[in-house]
Scaffold this active site. Structure first.
Site, PDB file in Angstrom:
ATOM      1  N   CYS A  69       1.010  -0.964  -0.078  1.00  0.00           N
ATOM      2  CA  CYS A  69       0.254   0.048  -0.233  1.00  0.00           C
ATOM      3  C   CYS A  69       0.839   1.080  -0.075  1.00  0.00           C
ATOM      4  O   CYS A  69       0.158   1.636  -0.665  1.00  0.00           O
ATOM      5  CB  CYS A  69      -1.474  -0.118   1.408  1.00  0.00           C
TER       6      CYS A  69
ATOM      7  N   CYS B 142      -1.564   1.659  -3.447  1.00  0.00           N
ATOM      8  CA  CYS B 142      -2.169   3.180  -2.858  1.00  0.00           C
ATOM      9  C   CYS B 142      -2.070   4.063  -2.397  1.00  0.00           C
ATOM     10  O   CYS B 142      -2.290   4.603  -3.385  1.00  0.00           O
ATOM     11  CB  CYS B 142      -3.404   2.727  -1.775  1.00  0.00           C
TER      12      CYS B 142
ATOM     13  N   LYS C 269      -0.089   5.279  -6.316  1.00  0.00           N
ATOM     14  CA  LYS C 269      -0.902   5.403  -6.810  1.00  0.00           C
ATOM     15  C   LYS C 269      -2.436   6.011  -6.853  1.00  0.00           C
ATOM     16  O   LYS C 269      -2.176   6.857  -8.141  1.00  0.00           O
ATOM     17  CB  LYS C 269      -2.126   3.676  -7.255  1.00  0.00           C
TER      18      LYS C 269
ATOM     19  N   TYR D 272      -9.025  -3.991 -11.400  1.00  0.00           N
ATOM     20  CA  TYR D 272      -7.962  -2.651 -10.316  1.00  0.00           C
ATOM     21  C   TYR D 272      -7.207  -1.581 -11.676  1.00  0.00           C
ATOM     22  O   TYR D 272      -7.337  -0.466 -11.609  1.00  0.00           O
ATOM     23  CB  TYR D 272      -8.123  -2.336  -9.474  1.00  0.00           C
TER      24      TYR D 272
ATOM     25  N   GLU E  11      -6.571   1.374 -13.455  1.00  0.00           N
ATOM     26  CA  GLU E  11      -6.749   2.926 -13.040  1.00  0.00           C
ATOM     27  C   GLU E  11      -4.723   3.269 -13.574  1.00  0.00           C
ATOM     28  O   GLU E  11      -5.199   4.632 -13.680  1.00  0.00           O
ATOM     29  CB  GLU E  11      -5.997   2.466 -11.498  1.00  0.00           C
TER      30      GLU E  11
ATOM     31  N   HIS F 275     -27.480  20.641  -2.072  1.00  0.00           N
ATOM     32  CA  HIS F 275     -27.432  21.015  -3.223  1.00  0.00           C
ATOM     33  C   HIS F 275     -26.183  22.777  -3.421  1.00  0.00           C
ATOM     34  O   HIS F 275     -25.841  23.328  -3.312  1.00  0.00           O
ATOM     35  CB  HIS F 275     -28.785  22.083  -3.735  1.00  0.00           C
TER      36      HIS F 275
ATOM     37  N   GLU G 116     -26.150  14.646  -3.692  1.00  0.00           N
ATOM     38  CA  GLU G 116     -27.397  14.332  -3.557  1.00  0.00           C
ATOM     39  C   GLU G 116     -28.277  14.120  -4.077  1.00  0.00           C
ATOM     40  O   GLU G 116     -29.409  13.822  -4.039  1.00  0.00           O
ATOM     41  CB  GLU G 116     -27.836  16.551  -4.127  1.00  0.00           C
TER      42      GLU G 116
HETATM   43  P1  NDP Z   1      -7.492  -8.217 -10.414  1.00  0.00           P
HETATM   44  O1  NDP Z   1      -8.105  -9.380  -9.522  1.00  0.00           O
HETATM   45  O2  NDP Z   1      -8.691  -6.992 -10.394  1.00  0.00           O
HETATM   46  O3  NDP Z   1      -7.548  -7.951 -11.981  1.00  0.00           O
HETATM   47  C1  NDP Z   1      -7.285  -8.838 -12.397  1.00  0.00           C
HETATM   48  C2  NDP Z   1      -6.630  -8.464 -13.829  1.00  0.00           C
HETATM   49  O4  NDP Z   1      -7.118  -9.286 -15.184  1.00  0.00           O
HETATM   50  C3  NDP Z   1      -8.884  -9.202 -14.541  1.00  0.00           C
HETATM   51  O5  NDP Z   1      -9.374  -8.426 -15.190  1.00  0.00           O
HETATM   52  C4  NDP Z   1      -8.024 -11.023 -14.991  1.00  0.00           C
HETATM   53  O6  NDP Z   1      -9.482 -11.023 -15.448  1.00  0.00           O
HETATM   54  C5  NDP Z   1      -7.257 -10.152 -15.759  1.00  0.00           C
HETATM   55  N1  NDP Z   1      -6.159 -11.428 -16.078  1.00  0.00           N
HETATM   56  C6  NDP Z   1      -6.117 -12.364 -15.021  1.00  0.00           C
HETATM   57  N2  NDP Z   1      -5.695 -13.625 -15.199  1.00  0.00           N
HETATM   58  C7  NDP Z   1      -5.153 -13.363 -16.929  1.00  0.00           C
HETATM   59  C8  NDP Z   1      -4.666 -13.971 -17.778  1.00  0.00           C
HETATM   60  N3  NDP Z   1      -3.768 -15.544 -17.478  1.00  0.00           N
HETATM   61  N4  NDP Z   1      -4.549 -13.188 -19.052  1.00  0.00           N
HETATM   62  C9  NDP Z   1      -4.877 -12.150 -19.450  1.00  0.00           C
HETATM   63  N5  NDP Z   1      -5.500 -11.387 -18.667  1.00  0.00           N
HETATM   64  C10 NDP Z   1      -5.975 -12.221 -17.123  1.00  0.00           C
HETATM   65  O7  NDP Z   1      -6.111  -7.781  -9.991  1.00  0.00           O
HETATM   66  P2  NDP Z   1      -4.898  -6.496 -10.340  1.00  0.00           P
HETATM   67  O8  NDP Z   1      -4.234  -6.858 -11.094  1.00  0.00           O
HETATM   68  O9  NDP Z   1      -5.782  -5.592 -10.828  1.00  0.00           O
HETATM   69  O10 NDP Z   1      -5.306  -5.431  -8.532  1.00  0.00           O
HETATM   70  C11 NDP Z   1      -4.503  -6.663  -7.223  1.00  0.00           C
HETATM   71  C12 NDP Z   1      -5.813  -6.394  -6.435  1.00  0.00           C
HETATM   72  O11 NDP Z   1      -5.510  -5.546  -5.802  1.00  0.00           O
HETATM   73  C13 NDP Z   1      -7.269  -5.961  -6.433  1.00  0.00           C
HETATM   74  O12 NDP Z   1      -8.199  -7.594  -7.089  1.00  0.00           O
HETATM   75  C14 NDP Z   1      -7.780  -5.446  -5.552  1.00  0.00           C
HETATM   76  O13 NDP Z   1      -8.032  -6.453  -4.622  1.00  0.00           O
HETATM   77  C15 NDP Z   1      -6.613  -4.561  -5.420  1.00  0.00           C
HETATM   78  N6  NDP Z   1      -6.238  -3.296  -5.535  1.00  0.00           N
HETATM   79  C16 NDP Z   1      -7.231  -2.399  -5.218  1.00  0.00           C
HETATM   80  C17 NDP Z   1      -7.326  -0.746  -5.477  1.00  0.00           C
HETATM   81  C18 NDP Z   1      -8.350  -0.089  -4.687  1.00  0.00           C
HETATM   82  O14 NDP Z   1      -8.748  -0.558  -4.034  1.00  0.00           O
HETATM   83  N7  NDP Z   1      -8.276   0.810  -5.980  1.00  0.00           N
HETATM   84  C19 NDP Z   1      -6.555  -0.683  -6.198  1.00  0.00           C
HETATM   85  C20 NDP Z   1      -5.624  -1.446  -6.906  1.00  0.00           C
HETATM   86  C21 NDP Z   1      -5.696  -3.147  -6.782  1.00  0.00           C
HETATM   87  P3  NDP Z   1     -11.092 -11.708 -15.408  1.00  0.00           P
HETATM   88  O15 NDP Z   1     -11.934 -10.921 -14.503  1.00  0.00           O
HETATM   89  O16 NDP Z   1     -11.537 -12.107 -16.590  1.00  0.00           O
HETATM   90  O17 NDP Z   1     -10.421 -13.038 -14.494  1.00  0.00           O
END
Ligand code: NDP
Length: 454
Positions: free
Chosen positions: A43, A48, A51, A179, A183, A437, A442
Site C-alpha cells: 500500500c 494505494c 497510485k 483495478y 487505474e 445543493h 444529492e
Molecule cells: P484484479 O484481480 O482486480 O484483476 C485482474 C485482471 O487480470 C482481471 O481483469 C482478469 O480477468 C485479468 N487476468 C487474469 N489472468 C489473466 C490472464 N492469464 N490473461 C489475461 N488477463 C488475465 O487484479 P489487479 O492486478 O488489478 O489488482 C489486484 C488486487 O489489488 C485487486 O483485486 C484489488 O483487490 C487490489 N487493488 C485495489 C485497488 C483499489 O482499492 N482502488 C487498486 C489496485 C488494486 P478476469 O476478470 O477475466 O479474470
C-alpha cells in the site's frame, strides 16, 4: 506465555502486520515484526498511496483544459515532468516509511530486518537466529502475477516497475481489466500518453455492477483510450524503442511499455508453511478460519496472503480483530460483508453492497433507481463526461442493498453513503434526507422513480 521469546511474532510489516503488531503491543503482548523489503508493504510503497498521487497528477491536464475553456483562465504551455513527479513521490514514500518505523518503535514493537521463515508451530528463523513465539502471524501480502502462457511476458512491466520508470512512456499497452489495469490506463492517458488497454473478456471489471462497467468503458473510450475487449496478447517482443504485442486476432500494437496488470498471487511460498502443515489453496492463499487462524492453531494469517478481500482497510480490520482475539480476551471475527471500494479510474468509481445482478439473485424482486447526468462543473465546457448514480433496493424490505457511482470524487461520496448502506437504511430514509445543493451526491437522496425490474 513467558516460555516463549515473544508472545507474537509477525512476518511482514505491511498494513495488516503493522496494525496487528501495534495493537497487540498496546494490549501488553511482547511483539516482534520481521520485514525483508520495505516498511508499510504494498500500500505505502507500490500500491494505494503512490497510485493515488499519480492519479492526482494525471487529473490536472483535463482540469486545466476545462478551466481554460469554460472558466475564464488563460494558462500557458502545459509541460509535464515525469522524473520530477517520481522524485517527489519517492520523497513522500520515504517519509511514510519513516513514519511506519516510528509508529512501531513508539509502540514497543521490536522490528527485525530480514526474511523470516517458519520452522515450527512456535518457531521462526531470521537468518541464523531462531526465536520462539506463542503466536505467529503471516502477513506477507501478494505480488504481481504475469501470465506465463504469453510468450515474451518477461518484456512486460508490472505496477511495481511502473512506479519507478525513469522515462515517461508516450505509448502504453495495458493488459488486464481489473483495478490496477483501469487505474494505470487512466493515469498514463491523463498524463498525455497514448494508451491501449486489452482485456480478455467481453466487459472489464468483472464483479462490479454492469451499469458501472459499461459506463466506465464509454467514458474511457470517450477520453481517447483505445479500449479493446476479447483481446489478449499472445506474444510480446522487444523492438527499437519499446515492445510489440501480437494479439489474439493476429493484429499488432506497439508501445514504449507494456504493463501487465493481470492479478496478484499470495506471498506464501518459501516461508516454511508447507513443512509445518499450514494448508494453502491452489494458487497459494493460506486457508484460515473465521478468526484468521490457519490449520496450525498457533499460526495465523491476514491480508492479501489469505486472498479474502485484497484491500488495505480489510487487512487492517483483520489485524485489529486478530489482536483483540489473541491478546485482549475479546474474540472478533472480521466481517467481509458490505465492504465499500473505489476504483481510481477516470472518472472514478465507488461502490458498496450488492450489484443489481447479485441483488436479483438474493432477493428476487428489486427496484433500481438510476440517473445519468452532466455535472454542473461541466456545463461551461464542451466535456461530454457524465455521472452515473445507482441504487439497488430490496422491494420487500425497502432496504438499500447496493449503491454505485461513477463520477468526480466517487470514493469520497460512497465512503459516506457506505455507513447508511451498512446500517441497513431504507430507501424511505434516504428520501427523508435533505440534499446538499448543488452537489453530485444529492442525487442519491433525490432519486424518485425506479427504472423497472425483471
Ligand atoms: P484484479 O484481480 O482486480 O484483476 C485482474 C485482471 O487480470 C482481471 O481483469 C482478469 O480477468 C485479468 N487476468 C487474469 N489472468 C489473466 C490472464 N492469464 N490473461 C489475461 N488477463 C488475465 O487484479 P489487479 O492486478 O488489478 O489488482 C489486484 C488486487 O489489488 C485487486 O483485486 C484489488 O483487490 C487490489 N487493488 C485495489 C485497488 C483499489 O482499492 N482502488 C487498486 C489496485 C488494486 P478476469 O476478470 O477475466 O479474470
Amino acid at each position: 506465555m513467558a516460555e516463549y521469546d515473544y508472545d507474537f511474532f509477525v512476518i511482514g510489516a505491511g498494513s495488516g502486520g503493522v496494525r496487528a503488531s501495534r495493537l497487540a503491543a498496546s494490549f501488553g503482548a511482547r511483539v516482534a515484526v520481521a520485514e525483508e523489503r520495505f516498511m508499510g508493504g504494498t500500500c505505502v510503497n507500490v500500491g494505494c498511496i503512490p497510485k493515488k498521487l499519480l492519479v492526482y497528477a494525471s487529473a490536472f491536464r483535463e482540469e486545466v483544459a476545462e478551466a481554460q475553456e469554460g472558466y475564464g483562465w488563460t494558462v500557458g504551455n502545459l509541460d509535464f515532468d515525469w522524473p520530477r513527479l517520481i522524485e517527489n513521490k519517492n520523497k513522500e514514500i520515504a517519509r511514510l516509511n519513516g513514519v511506519y518505523q516510528k509508529l512501531l518503535d513508539g509502540s514497543g514493537v521490536e522490528s527485525i530486518e530480514g526474511r523470516a521463515t517458519v520452522k515450527g508451530p512456535h518457531e521462526v528463523a531470521i537468518g541464523s537466529r531462531t526465536v520462539s513465539a506463542a503466536h505467529i502471524l503471516v502477513a506477507t501480502g501478494s505480488q504481481a502475477f504475469r501470465p506465463p502462457e504469453i510468450e515474451g511476458i518477461e518484456h512486460a512491466i508490472t505496477s511495481d516497475e511502473a512506479f519507478y520508470l525513469e522515462k515517461f512512456p508516450r505509448r502504453v499497452i495495458v493488459v488486464g481489466g481489473g483495478y490496477i489495469a483501469v487505474e494505470f490506463a487512466g493515469i498514463f492517458h491523463g498524463m498525455g500518453a497514448d494508451v491501449c488497454q486489452l482485456y480478455r473478456g467481453p466487459m472489464f471489471l468483472r464483479g462490479f455492477d454492469d451499469d458501472l462497467r459499461e459506463h466506465l468503458a464509454g467514458e474511457m473510450r470517450g477520453r481517447g483510450i483505445d479500449l479493446r475487449f476479447d483481446s489478449v496478447p499472445t506474444r510480446i517482443e522487444e523492438v527499437a524503442g519499446g515492445v510489440r504485442a501480437t494479439l489474439s486476432d493476429g493484429s499488432r500494437v506497439e508501445g514504449d511499455a507494456l504493463l501487465c496488470a493481470t492479478g496478484r498471487l499470495p506471498n506464501s511460498g518459501g516461508l516454511g508453511l508447507e513443512e509445518v502443515g499450514v494448508a494453502t489453496k491452489p494458487g497459494g492463499a493460506i486457508v484460515v478460519d473465521e478468526y484468521s487462524k490457519t490449520s496450525v492453531p498457533s499460526i495465523h494469517a491476514i491480508g492479501d496472503v489469505t486472498d479474502r478481500i485484497n484491500l488495505t482497510p480489510v487487512a487492517l480490520h483483520e489485524g485489529i480483530c486478530l489482536a483483540n482475539t489473541l491478546f485482549n480476551d475479546r474474540p472478533m471475527a472480521p466481517c467481509h460483508e458490505t465492504v465499500p471500494a473505489a476504483v481510481f479510474s477516470q472518472p472514478p468509481l465507488g461502490t458498496v453492497g450488492l450489484t443489481e445482478t447479485e441483488a436479483r439473485e438474493k432477493y428476487g424482486e428489486v427496484d433500481i433507481y438510476r440517473s445519468t447526468f452532466r455535472a454542473l462543473k461541466q456545463t461551461l465546457t464542451s466535456s461530454e463526461t457524465r455521472c452515473l448514480m445507482k441504487l439497488v433496493v430490496d422491494r420487500a424490505s425497502d432496504r438499500v442493498v447496493g449503491l454505485h457511482m461513477a463520477g468526480h470524487e466517487a470514493g469520497e461520496i460512497v465512503q459516506g453513503f457506505a455507513v447508511a448502506v451498512r446500517a441497513g437504511l431504507s430507501k424511505a430514509q434516504f428520501d427523508q434526507t435533505i440534499p446538499i445543493h448543488p452537489t453530485l451526491a444529492e442525487e442519491f437522496v433525490t432519486l424518485r422513480e425506479p427504472v423497472g425490474d425483471s
